[in-house]
Write a protein that holds these residues in place. Structure first.
Motif, short mmCIF file in Angstrom:
data_model
loop_
_atom_site.label_atom_id
_atom_site.label_comp_id
_atom_site.label_asym_id
_atom_site.label_seq_id
_atom_site.Cartn_x
_atom_site.Cartn_y
_atom_site.Cartn_z
N ILE A 86 0.85 -1.19 0.00
CA ILE A 86 0.00 0.00 0.00
C ILE A 86 0.89 1.24 0.00
N THR A 87 0.68 2.13 -0.96
CA THR A 87 1.47 3.36 -1.00
C THR A 87 1.02 4.30 0.13
N GLN A 88 1.99 5.05 0.65
CA GLN A 88 1.74 6.07 1.65
C GLN A 88 2.15 7.41 1.04
N PRO A 89 1.22 8.08 0.32
CA PRO A 89 1.58 9.25 -0.48
C PRO A 89 2.21 10.40 0.30
N LYS A 90 1.82 10.59 1.54
CA LYS A 90 2.34 11.72 2.31
C LYS A 90 3.64 11.39 3.03
N GLN A 91 4.02 10.11 3.03
CA GLN A 91 5.23 9.69 3.74
C GLN A 91 6.35 9.26 2.80
N GLY A 92 6.07 9.18 1.50
CA GLY A 92 7.09 8.74 0.56
C GLY A 92 7.48 7.29 0.75
N LYS A 93 6.51 6.46 1.13
CA LYS A 93 6.82 5.06 1.46
C LYS A 93 5.79 4.11 0.85
N VAL A 94 6.19 2.84 0.79
CA VAL A 94 5.28 1.74 0.49
C VAL A 94 5.24 0.84 1.71
N LEU A 95 4.03 0.53 2.17
CA LEU A 95 3.84 -0.32 3.34
C LEU A 95 3.57 -1.75 2.88
N ARG A 96 4.27 -2.71 3.48
CA ARG A 96 4.06 -4.13 3.17
C ARG A 96 3.33 -4.80 4.32
N ILE A 97 2.24 -5.51 4.01
CA ILE A 97 1.42 -6.18 5.02
C ILE A 97 1.38 -7.67 4.70
N SER A 98 1.71 -8.52 5.68
CA SER A 98 1.63 -9.96 5.49
C SER A 98 0.17 -10.39 5.40
#
Length: 392
Positions: free
Chosen positions: A350-362
């Motif tokens: 899941i992209t985190q547009p305001k944090q400049g990150k991609v979150l990975r969820i198992s």
């Protein structure tokens, strides 16, 4: 002394046994890659989730729509507002039971210049766009991505400009939307079947109040429409599957195909199985608060992410909810740039547009997460590569 040695030996054995019985965290497959672009910059990030390593590239423009091609090796970047399509090579090639690294990741030579390329498909060894600006299609073999001077060829469909879609059949023909003008707006009302020259081989036999979204398994193409789900067979036969009465005015405007199973989605009602055999539409995720839905790359799971930040995972084989849990903070419906979602059989991304990150969820344990830094304002992402750890 002997007793102490025996005690230590037994303790060590118990520790070893405990380690063997303790479930070890699952890692992503070594040859899975994520391609992430940016909303405001030309930065393109290729992420290897198993190692956390990233490579960066310069796209032609920001804010492209990203698609993985049929082989899994390449991506298409569709720049609708800039009238351009480019291609990208992950550098990974599947050889049956293993993956070869074919040089470095890089852009492909194959490009397209067309009028508002919007709808993209990759099927039957071809890359295809429908061009909303003039109603044409652009077609190219996936094998030509690195061919010197390679460009998409333009295919005239006999259409006028509209917000259209197309699907390729296994026999080499195409189902393509048709705008007959009976309904106001940009959405088409009909579907005809054309050959590789653009000649009509099967005319439309049904009209509906507007068409958006489609998918195909090669034998049948399924289109979302206001009047029901439009089913178009390669033989030219067409029929409408009516919506449940509870839909009211809602309709399925996004369609997915997963190994012969068709799924339709609408933010107004949720995600539903489209049963072609029984001409029925059945609930998979009845929910009016779904922000996103996605089929994972293995086509085993349907994922739904709600505005409240809850991820729901449905097993498509059993049509049952496997698990659900809160994974991100709630997202406002007024937010201009919302998260994007992609998934493998092991993880949701899941992209985190305001944090400049991609979150990975198992997908096995929704509380198990990890984040990766990408570009300043990540826009979309797509999964490239293959679900294997086996190399040459």
């Amino acid at each position: 002394m002997k007793k102490s040695y025996l005690f230590l030996s037994l303790a060590a054995a118990f520790v070893a046994c405990d380690k063997e019985n303790t479930p070890q965290p699952v890692e992503e497959y070594a040859f899975v890659r994520l391609l992430v672009n940016d909303e405001q910059t030309n930065k393109l990030t290729l992420l290897s989730p198993s190692s956390g390593k990233t490579e960066t590239f310069e796209a032609a423009f920001p804010k492209a729509a990203l698609y993985t091609t049929e082989s899994g090796r390449y991506a298409a970047l569709v720049h609708t507002s800039s009238n351009k399509v480019t291609t990208f090579d992950s550098g990974l090639e599947l050889h049956g039971d293993h993956v070869d690294v074919k040089g470095i990741a890089k852009f492909g030579i194959l490009t397209a210049e067309s009028a508002k390329p919007t709808h993209f498909k990759s099927q039957g060894g071809e890359l295809i766009t429908f061009n909303d600006g003039d109603g044409t299609m652009s077609v190219a073999p996936e094998a030509d991505i690195h061919a010197p001077g390679a460009v998409f060829r333009s295919l005239s469909t006999g259409n006028k400009a509209h917000h259209g879609a197309m699907a390729r059949f296994s026999n080499g023909t195409y189902a393509v939307t048709e705008k007959d003008g009976t309904v106001s707006g940009s959405l088409p009302e009909r579907v005809r079947i054309i050959d590789a020259t653009g000649k009509t081989v099967h005319a439309s036999t049904l009209a509906t109040g507007g068409i958006h979204g489609n998918a195909s398994d090669g034998n049948v193409a399924v289109f979302g429409s206001t009047g029901g789900v439009l089913v178009v067979e390669a033989s030219g036969q067409q029929r409408l599957i009516p919506y449940p009465a509870a839909f009211g005015t809602a309709w399925l405007s996004t369609i997915y195909e997963a190994k012969g199973t068709f799924v339709g989605y609408s933010s107004a009602v949720g995600a539903y199985e489209i049963d072609l055999k029984n001409n029925a539409i059945r609930p998979l995720l009845e929910n009016k608060e779904l922000l996103l839905t996605k089929i994972d790359v293995s086509k085993k799971y349907l994922l739904g992410l709600t505005y409240g930040g809850v991820l729901k995972v449905v097993n498509l084989a059993s049509r049952s909810l496997l698990r659900e849990g809160s994974v991100i903070p709630a997202v406002s419906k007024e937010e201009t740039q919302k998260p994007a979602l992609a998934a493998t059989s092991r993880f949701a991304y899941i992209t985190q547009p305001k944090q400049g990150k991609v979150l990975r969820i198992s997908l096995e344990n929704l509380s198990d997460s990890r984040s990766f830094a990408v570009s300043p304002t990540p826009y979309q992402l797509t999964v490239l590569g293959y679900e294997t750890d086996e190399s040459h």
